[in-house]
Motif scaffolding. Structure first.
Motif, PDB file in Angstrom:
ATOM      1  N   PHE A   1       0.816  -1.218   0.000  1.00  0.00           N
ATOM      2  CA  PHE A   1       0.000   0.000   0.000  1.00  0.00           C
ATOM      3  C   PHE A   1       0.847   1.264   0.000  1.00  0.00           C
ATOM      4  O   PHE A   1       0.326   2.366  -0.034  1.00  0.00           O
TER       5      PHE A   1
ATOM      6  N   ARG B   1      -1.321   4.255   0.479  1.00  0.00           N
ATOM      7  CA  ARG B   1      -2.547   4.273  -0.314  1.00  0.00           C
ATOM      8  C   ARG B   1      -3.730   3.905   0.584  1.00  0.00           C
ATOM      9  O   ARG B   1      -3.906   2.749   0.960  1.00  0.00           O
ATOM     10  N   ALA B   2      -4.490   4.882   0.956  1.00  0.00           N
ATOM     11  CA  ALA B   2      -5.683   4.681   1.786  1.00  0.00           C
ATOM     12  C   ALA B   2      -6.599   5.872   1.515  1.00  0.00           C
ATOM     13  O   ALA B   2      -6.183   7.017   1.718  1.00  0.00           O
ATOM     14  N   PRO B   3      -7.825   5.614   1.056  1.00  0.00           N
ATOM     15  CA  PRO B   3      -8.665   6.720   0.593  1.00  0.00           C
ATOM     16  C   PRO B   3      -9.373   7.481   1.709  1.00  0.00           C
ATOM     17  O   PRO B   3     -10.528   7.857   1.560  1.00  0.00           O
ATOM     18  N   TYR B   4      -8.705   7.676   2.802  1.00  0.00           N
ATOM     19  CA  TYR B   4      -9.289   8.380   3.941  1.00  0.00           C
ATOM     20  C   TYR B   4      -8.342   9.498   4.365  1.00  0.00           C
ATOM     21  O   TYR B   4      -7.166   9.484   4.028  1.00  0.00           O
TER      22      TYR B   4
ATOM     23  N   ILE C   1     -13.814   6.956  -5.289  1.00  0.00           N
ATOM     24  CA  ILE C   1     -15.126   6.472  -5.730  1.00  0.00           C
ATOM     25  C   ILE C   1     -15.371   5.054  -5.197  1.00  0.00           C
ATOM     26  O   ILE C   1     -16.462   4.726  -4.751  1.00  0.00           O
ATOM     27  N   LYS C   2     -14.330   4.230  -5.191  1.00  0.00           N
ATOM     28  CA  LYS C   2     -14.473   2.852  -4.692  1.00  0.00           C
ATOM     29  C   LYS C   2     -14.796   2.818  -3.199  1.00  0.00           C
ATOM     30  O   LYS C   2     -15.258   1.818  -2.678  1.00  0.00           O
TER      31      LYS C   2
ATOM     32  N   GLY D   1     -17.083   4.085  -1.809  1.00  0.00           N
ATOM     33  CA  GLY D   1     -18.518   3.825  -1.671  1.00  0.00           C
ATOM     34  C   GLY D   1     -19.250   4.805  -0.782  1.00  0.00           C
ATOM     35  O   GLY D   1     -20.221   4.435  -0.125  1.00  0.00           O
ATOM     36  N   ARG D   2     -18.794   6.050  -0.730  1.00  0.00           N
ATOM     37  CA  ARG D   2     -19.505   7.075   0.036  1.00  0.00           C
ATOM     38  C   ARG D   2     -19.727   8.272  -0.890  1.00  0.00           C
ATOM     39  O   ARG D   2     -19.097   9.331  -0.758  1.00  0.00           O
ATOM     40  N   PRO D   3     -20.646   8.066  -1.858  1.00  0.00           N
ATOM     41  CA  PRO D   3     -20.766   9.026  -2.960  1.00  0.00           C
ATOM     42  C   PRO D   3     -21.196  10.435  -2.534  1.00  0.00           C
ATOM     43  O   PRO D   3     -20.803  11.406  -3.192  1.00  0.00           O
TER      44      PRO D   3
ATOM     45  N   GLY E   1     -23.050   6.877   5.628  1.00  0.00           N
ATOM     46  CA  GLY E   1     -22.848   7.371   4.269  1.00  0.00           C
ATOM     47  C   GLY E   1     -22.392   6.329   3.288  1.00  0.00           C
ATOM     48  O   GLY E   1     -22.149   6.628   2.132  1.00  0.00           O
ATOM     49  N   GLN E   2     -22.259   5.071   3.736  1.00  0.00           N
ATOM     50  CA  GLN E   2     -21.831   4.029   2.807  1.00  0.00           C
ATOM     51  C   GLN E   2     -23.032   3.587   1.968  1.00  0.00           C
ATOM     52  O   GLN E   2     -24.075   3.237   2.518  1.00  0.00           O
ATOM     53  N   ALA E   3     -22.851   3.611   0.667  1.00  0.00           N
ATOM     54  CA  ALA E   3     -23.941   3.188  -0.213  1.00  0.00           C
ATOM     55  C   ALA E   3     -24.150   1.688  -0.038  1.00  0.00           C
ATOM     56  O   ALA E   3     -23.187   0.926  -0.063  1.00  0.00           O
TER      57      ALA E   3
ATOM     58  N   GLU F   1     -16.714  -5.039  -6.773  1.00  0.00           N
ATOM     59  CA  GLU F   1     -15.546  -4.157  -6.613  1.00  0.00           C
ATOM     60  C   GLU F   1     -15.648  -3.387  -5.295  1.00  0.00           C
ATOM     61  O   GLU F   1     -14.688  -3.291  -4.530  1.00  0.00           O
ATOM     62  N   ARG F   2     -16.835  -2.856  -5.010  1.00  0.00           N
ATOM     63  CA  ARG F   2     -17.041  -2.112  -3.770  1.00  0.00           C
ATOM     64  C   ARG F   2     -16.874  -3.016  -2.552  1.00  0.00           C
ATOM     65  O   ARG F   2     -16.319  -2.611  -1.533  1.00  0.00           O
TER      66      ARG F   2
ATOM     67  N   SER G   1     -13.312  -3.653  -1.979  1.00  0.00           N
ATOM     68  CA  SER G   1     -12.552  -2.432  -1.672  1.00  0.00           C
ATOM     69  C   SER G   1     -12.827  -1.921  -0.267  1.00  0.00           C
ATOM     70  O   SER G   1     -12.222  -0.944   0.163  1.00  0.00           O
TER      71      SER G   1
ATOM     72  N   LYS H   1      -6.416  -5.029   3.068  1.00  0.00           N
ATOM     73  CA  LYS H   1      -5.860  -3.978   3.920  1.00  0.00           C
ATOM     74  C   LYS H   1      -5.406  -4.513   5.281  1.00  0.00           C
ATOM     75  O   LYS H   1      -4.384  -4.086   5.816  1.00  0.00           O
TER      76      LYS H   1
END
Lengths: 381, 196
Positions: free
Chosen positions: A61, A93-96, A274-275, A277-279, B91-93, B111-112, B115, B146
């Motif tokens: 990561f 790499r962590a999307p937060y 986007i992955k 999952g909190r659009p 907020g998680q879809a 994928e979601r 991930s 992770k």
């Protein structure tokens, strides 16, 4: 509140602010920290962190980008001054949104944080804050507190269900304790930013922006819904305190340098976003990024993706507008056409879907889903 | 510490306790009916979890669920979730299947799923593929988990039949485990049919 109480409250806070200003002017960077003896508790903590750093260095990561590494190390060195040789920066790499500093000088920044920051001054605010933790040896304090709490928790655990609750309270308290350290690091961060010529008014913006994202969710409570806010001072408090400390400041923001360094990585960071999952949160982030780069094809594409995945009333139309705008720039990312095709298909416009998918295959003939798209086109014909 | 946070920690303790007590049974080779609807033929025995982490998706394994997993999504109707939505953070879809979904959207659901929590997911290939005697799809992916940095490989087969989703996914560490388990997983997927 009565007038007298109000005056007392106001005076108390004025005194506090006065003290803060004095503390800022008096605070000086402590000398380099010597490596502690391995036999002591601090030495043990460093040894543990050294092992963690070895793992981190090899982690899949870890973001390996020489330019970014050099840029981050340069900022850490500048802010850390004499401590420069002791601080090592790793991008993970962590999307937060997160960054952390270990007692041995290992500084982690997460890619989701880099995506959210707008300029070098905001990055400096985070790095300087983490250096504040390091030079004040907060981890050691935290470890000593955690040990005391663990001893209490162990004693409570022997007392059955009541003990379990006591144990949980003790563990939870360990997080609450760190809030004072966070405030201390914030204060030092502003001092370091100012002394290095950064515009300190950028520091509170970091928290204000983050708060906007979290609030995008219905019924959100930042203090409960984000690990970061749960273990740190509330971002309102943080934003307000930093605004007070930063008032009247000027200095550089370094927006162009920051954007240029991040540019080669940003598409991947946006994919990860986007992955996540909190659009709803992603849309707030992309609205903000687009405000300063309204013609960015990749930002328009990704906001379209956020809208398509949120799928609230009217989102399809908004997503279509974003994809179209991305196409009009003349340099849309290839997946824009794939998403356009899917959107048209879901809106029962097969001809438009076919045209978009054909464009996608022309732009990305070797895409992993090329065979599937080819079949979808065939189904329309 | 809020009561909500105490409840979260307490539920984590419960989940750990629950995981430790999860029952496992062996599924013998031969014809097996999964969730009463999907019939598959096994070339060798598999281990099945009686209770699977609360998501209700039948999960089989050869070497343990933290190593390899074969998951069965059997007749998911419009609106059904492929996995529970964690209560936190908000907020998680939800990963909800819709019967009008295009194949790419179904693959995006997986994928979601893979991930979640910051794990990585890279789609390697997705192609049309017949599954449960229905035109469907097959996708391959790689992922880095992770929690332990393990590099996984995965494959999934799926199809929408009369508005219901049928799918099987197989994941395992990319070295040794994935190549070792893939033939059996593939043979199970190839044999899958829906019981009338």
């Amino acid at each position: 509140m009565r007038r007298r109480q109000w005056l007392q409250w106001g005076c108390a806070h004025c005194a506090m602010l006065g003290g803060l200003a004095q503390a800022q002017s008096e605070w000086t960077m402590p000398p380099r920290l010597p490596r502690p003896e391995l036999s002591g508790e601090e030495g043990g903590l460093w040894a543990m962190m050294d092992r963690e750093e070895t793992r981190l260095r090899r982690s899949p990561f870890r973001v390996r980008n020489a330019e970014l590494d050099k840029y981050l190390a340069g900022i850490a060195c500048q802010l850390g001054a004499d401590h420069c040789p002791d601080i090592r920066v790793y991008t993970m790499r962590a999307p937060y949104f997160n960054a952390s500093m270990a007692p041995n000088g290992m500084l982690q920044v997460w890619s989701g944080m880099l995506l959210r920051l707008e300029n070098e001054a905001q990055l400096a605010a985070i790095v300087a804050h983490e250096i504040g933790h390091y030079v004040q040896r907060h981890s050691l304090e935290q470890m000593r507190d955690a040990k005391a709490r663990a001893a209490f928790a162990t004693a409570m655990a022997a007392a059955g269900v009541v003990g379990l609750v006591g144990m949980l309270l003790a563990v939870g308290g360990a997080y609450a304790f760190s809030r004072d350290q966070e405030r201390d690091a914030d204060r030092i961060g502003v001092v370091l930013m100012r002394s290095n010529g950064y515009d300190t008014r950028e520091a509170p913006k970091v928290w204000a922006n983050l708060l906007d994202e979290v609030k995008a969710n219905p019924d959100s409570d930042p203090a409960l819904d984000s690990v970061l806010f749960a273990t740190h001072p509330t971002s309102e408090e943080r934003r307000d305190a930093l605004q007070r400390q930063a008032a009247q400041a000027g200095g550089r923001t370094g927006a162009a340098e920051y954007r240029a360094t991040l540019a080669p990585l940003r598409f991947g960071l946006l994919e990860d976003e986007i992955k996540r999952g909190r659009p709803a949160e992603s849309k707030v982030l992309l609205d903000r990024l687009l405000a300063s780069e309204p013609d960015s094809a990749e930002l328009l594409y990704f906001r379209g993706e956020a809208l398509r995945h949120r799928d609230a009333a009217g989102d399809k139309t908004l997503a279509l507008a974003d994809y179209d705008a991305a196409v009009r720039t003349g340099r849309p990312p290839a997946p824009t056409y794939r998403s356009l095709g899917s959107l048209y298909q879901s809106m029962n416009q097969p001809d438009a879907a076919r045209d978009a998918w054909q464009q996608y295959l022309r732009a990305a003939p070797d895409a992993p889903d090329a065979a599937l798209i080819q079949q979808a086109i065939g189904d329309i014909k | 510490m809020t009561s909500r946070r105490i409840a979260l920690l307490a539920s984590a303790v419960f989940m750990l306790w629950f995981a430790g007590c999860a029952q496992m049974s062996q599924v013998a080779s031969g014809e097996v009916v999964v969730s009463g609807r999907m019939v598959v033929n096994l070339d060798k025995p598999w281990n099945q979890f009686e209770q699977v982490m609360g998501d209700g998706i039948p999960t089989w394994t050869q070497d343990g669920v933290t190593v390899d997993t074969l998951k069965f999504y059997v007749g998911l109707k419009n609106g059904a979730l492929i996995a529970e939505t964690p209560s936190e953070p908000k907020g998680q879809a939800p990963l909800a299947f819709r019967s009008t979904m295009q194949t790419a959207e179904i693959v995006t659901l997986f994928e979601r799923l893979y991930s979640r929590g910051g794990s990585s997911f890279t789609l390697e290939k997705v192609v049309p593929h017949r599954f449960v005697d229905t035109p469907g799809f097959r996708f391959e992916f790689s992922s880095i988990r992770k929690s332990d940095d393990v590099r996984l490989r995965g494959v999934g087969w799926g199809a929408v039949r009369n508005g219901e989703l049928f799918a099987i996914t197989y994941t395992a560490p990319r070295l040794a485990f994935y190549p070792a388990g893939l033939p059996s997983a593939t043979s199970i997927a190839d044999s899958a049919r829906v019981r009338q």
